[in-house]
Design an enzyme around this catalytic site. Structure first.
Site, PDB file in Angstrom:
ATOM      1  N   ASP A 174       7.204 -10.783   1.909  1.00 18.36           N
ATOM      2  CA  ASP A 174       8.384  -9.772   2.591  1.00 18.36           C
ATOM      3  C   ASP A 174       7.862  -8.826   3.223  1.00 18.36           C
ATOM      4  O   ASP A 174       8.244  -7.440   3.651  1.00 18.36           O
ATOM      5  CB  ASP A 174       8.559  -9.352   1.259  1.00 18.36           C
ATOM      6  CG  ASP A 174       7.525  -8.197   0.657  1.00 18.36           C
ATOM      7  OD1 ASP A 174       6.326  -8.617   0.918  1.00 18.36           O
ATOM      8  OD2 ASP A 174       7.609  -7.572  -0.152  1.00 18.36           O
ATOM      9  N   ARG A 175       6.723  -9.126   4.025  1.00 18.83           N
ATOM     10  CA  ARG A 175       5.706  -8.582   5.384  1.00 18.83           C
ATOM     11  C   ARG A 175       5.110  -7.316   4.256  1.00 18.83           C
ATOM     12  O   ARG A 175       4.573  -6.551   5.156  1.00 18.83           O
ATOM     13  CB  ARG A 175       6.514  -8.033   5.989  1.00 18.83           C
ATOM     14  CG  ARG A 175       7.351  -8.680   6.754  1.00 18.83           C
ATOM     15  CD  ARG A 175       7.082 -10.118   6.819  1.00 18.83           C
ATOM     16  NE  ARG A 175       6.203 -10.178   8.621  1.00 18.83           N
ATOM     17  CZ  ARG A 175       5.300 -10.684   9.313  1.00 18.83           C
ATOM     18  NH1 ARG A 175       4.412 -12.054   8.875  1.00 18.83           N
ATOM     19  NH2 ARG A 175       4.617 -10.677  10.196  1.00 18.83           N
ATOM     20  N   MET A 176       5.361  -7.104   3.097  1.00 20.69           N
ATOM     21  CA  MET A 176       4.836  -6.259   2.095  1.00 20.69           C
ATOM     22  C   MET A 176       2.322  -6.045   1.950  1.00 20.69           C
ATOM     23  O   MET A 176       2.820  -6.385   0.843  1.00 20.69           O
ATOM     24  CB  MET A 176       5.284  -5.720   0.619  1.00 20.69           C
ATOM     25  CG  MET A 176       6.459  -5.173   1.209  1.00 20.69           C
ATOM     26  SD  MET A 176       6.532  -3.439   2.380  1.00 20.69           S
ATOM     27  CE  MET A 176       5.495  -2.276   1.473  1.00 20.69           C
ATOM     28  N   HIS A 177       2.455  -6.645   2.788  1.00 19.43           N
ATOM     29  CA  HIS A 177       1.043  -7.262   2.655  1.00 19.43           C
ATOM     30  C   HIS A 177       0.574  -7.137   2.252  1.00 19.43           C
ATOM     31  O   HIS A 177       0.591  -5.267   2.420  1.00 19.43           O
ATOM     32  CB  HIS A 177       0.450  -7.636   4.244  1.00 19.43           C
ATOM     33  CG  HIS A 177       1.602  -8.121   5.344  1.00 19.43           C
ATOM     34  ND1 HIS A 177       1.878  -9.387   4.773  1.00 19.43           N
ATOM     35  CD2 HIS A 177       2.128  -8.102   6.221  1.00 19.43           C
ATOM     36  CE1 HIS A 177       2.686  -9.804   5.755  1.00 19.43           C
ATOM     37  NE2 HIS A 177       2.372  -9.412   6.679  1.00 19.43           N
TER      38      HIS A 177
END
Length: 196
Positions: A174-177
């Site tokens: 979700d690109r919430m690395h």
């Protein structure tokens, strides 16, 4: 990845992640992008091979007269970045850089394959050359001079990056690395979460 899952210091954590990269079968997990800058601020990056690491830092070897060698002589700071894309991880290391003692460099130099030792002499790394034939002729000339055991050149040796910051990045779909950074302070390592 949460803070409680990480080791108390970045080198121990790097040891665990490096073992994961090796176990995953990544090609050359010790390949690392080395970024340097001249005294005037001109940046440069290239891939080198990590040849060792411990609590003192991260070690690589090169020609001291190469562009990276000259940069580090002028501005002894660097950044390393391990791009382990296949396992959705990367590690960034920033820090001061020091030359290894000559005896440490010599021990590693003499463990290298013969061709690599001759190559260290034959290549005036980062210098302009007229042709491939010029390089090959120099290699043959030096192999004839030292058919068995070439000495270590004075212009060749190791560097150690002494970390002041080490960031561990774990990719998320979700690109919430997850980005967790160890920062060296006067009292030890502080672990901080960075926004992705």
């Amino acid at each position: 990845m949460i803070e409680g899952d990480l080791a108390a210091d970045p080198v121990t954590q790097f040891t665990l992640w490096f073992a994961d990269a090796v176990a995953a079968g990544l090609p050359e997990p010790n390949a690392v992008v080395l970024a340097t800058s001249s005294a005037g601020g001109r940046p440069s990056a290239r891939t080198v091979l990590l040849k060792g690491f411990d609590q003192r830092g991260f070690v690589f070897y090169t020609n001291y007269e190469s562009r990276k060698g000259r940069d580090l002589a002028e501005n002894p700071r660097a950044c390393l970045m391990f791009p382990w894309h296949q396992i959705r991880r990367q590690v960034r290391v920033e820090g001061q850089v020091v030359r290894l003692p000559r005896e440490d460099s010599a021990a590693y130099f003499h463990s290298r394959p013969y061709g690599s030792r001759i190559g260290a002499w034959a290549s005036r790394q980062s210098a302009v050359v007229a042709s491939r034939e010029e390089l090959d002729a120099r290699y043959v000339e030096l192999a004839d001079r030292w058919p068995e055991d070439p000495p270590m050149p004075d212009f060749w040796g190791g560097f150690r990056v002494i970390p002041t910051e080490v960031e561990f990045w774990q990719g998320q779909t979700d690109r919430m690395h997850d980005r967790l950074r160890y920062r060296r302070t006067a009292v030890g390592w502080v672990l901080e979460r960075l926004a992705p």
